[in-house]
Design a protein around this motif. Structure first.
Motif: not given
Length: 330
Positions: A12, A265, A267
């Motif tokens: 990220e 994702n 994070e």
């Protein structure tokens, strides 16, 4: 020992990379912060840009070269700006301890949490099996970051910090089991990583028009099968370079399909799952059994917070599996 050739690693908005002399000013300035001085357990009482440059040229370079110490930079992935430091020390063939601090100008952006995930990937890629960490009782932020990154508290005891002080500390541990060595077993199935011998059955399965039509793809040719298998051979670890895990579903020693889990994702630790089962083995609950096992792996080992699945609306068999093992949302 640590393998510096696997750096840098990016997730990220955060990059884990070797310290550069260009980081010296920001590093020295960050160490003046009261929280860093209290919780960072830095071995030196004072840092200047020049002393940081000497440190990078000498012990930092030597440690990376020998694999016994890694004093690294956490950087903004887009700008490569220094946002903090992470160190792996007391390195053995299987274990290392990790410590970190964040520059005061970069706090609140999630760099510490992502940095710990990157450190775990770096350690695993280097062949280590365990990471440990220690933090002061009053350092609640560090404790939250460690827990979110999959570390578990193992004890509370007095110990000597890297700065040489005796303090009461929380001790943490994270196991780094290399997924490529795993063979997941369910009641009727075995799930294993792909190997070079999987080309024949993969081509037979994915060249079927009744399979390909639900994948929004053309039936595989032999050339496509080779390329796809090469990709899957690399997908051995959610926290590895590919951010994905691809497993073969076997019943009585015979491959009958595959299932994959990948990060969507980094994070927020969210992932997606997908599966394909040979239609000749449908209707027996094999897909549901395999998907349940991989979901458990994603939540229990990789500490994912959410796993989703998407499929062609015409694929009633996969939709039935999703309804059975997942919460269906429109």
């Amino acid at each position: 020992m640590l393998d510096a050739t696997t750096l840098p690693i990016t997730s990220e908005n955060t990059r884990l990379r070797p310290l550069s002399e260009l980081d010296a000013d920001a590093y020295a300035a960050g160490t003046k912060d009261e929280a860093v001085r209290r919780f960072g357990h830095l071995p030196e009482s004072d840092y200047t840009p020049e002393s940081v440059r000497r440190m990078i040229r000498d012990e930092v370079a030597e440690g990376l070269s020998s694999g016994t110490l890694a004093v690294l930079a956490l950087a903004d992935a887009e700008t490569d700006r220094f946002v903090g430091s992470l160190v792996l020390f007391d390195v053995s063939s299987e274990v290392a301890e990790v410590g970190f601090w964040i520059h005061p100008d970069a706090r609140g952006a999630g760099h510490a949490r992502r940095g710990l995930e990157l450190a775990s990937r770096f350690a695993r890629n280097s062949g280590l099996r365990t990471l440990t960490a220690r933090t002061l009782l009053e350092n609640k932020a560090s404790q939250r970051c460690l827990t979110t990154a999959g570390f578990h508290e193992i004890e509370r005891a007095v110990g000597t910090t890297p700065a040489g002080q005796r303090e009461e500390l929380f001790h943490y541990r994270r196991d780094l089991k290399p997924t490529a060595q795993w063979s997941l077993a369910t009641e009727r199935l075995r799930l294993r990583p792909h190997n070079a011998d999987d080309a024949e059955w993969l081509h037979e399965l994915y060249s079927r028009p009744d399979v390909a039509r639900y994948l929004l793809d053309e039936p595989w040719t032999a050339e496509v099968t080779h390329d796809k298998l090469t990709e899957r051979l690399a997908k051995t670890d959610i926290d590895g370079k590919t951010g994905a895990l691809a497993l073969v579903i076997e019943h009585d020693g015979v491959p009958i399909g595959d299932v994959a889990l990948w990060l969507t994702n980094h994070e927020h630790r969210q992932g997606e799952i997908g599966w394909v089962l040979d239609p000749d083995h449908g209707g027996q609950g094999f897909a549901s059994e395999a998907v349940r096992a991989v979901l458990a792996l994603g939540f229990d080992h990789y500490r994912l917070h959410r796993i989703t699945a998407e499929m062609d609306a015409r694929n009633s068999a996969s939709a039935a599996v999703a309804r059975c093992v997942l919460t269906v949302r429109p």
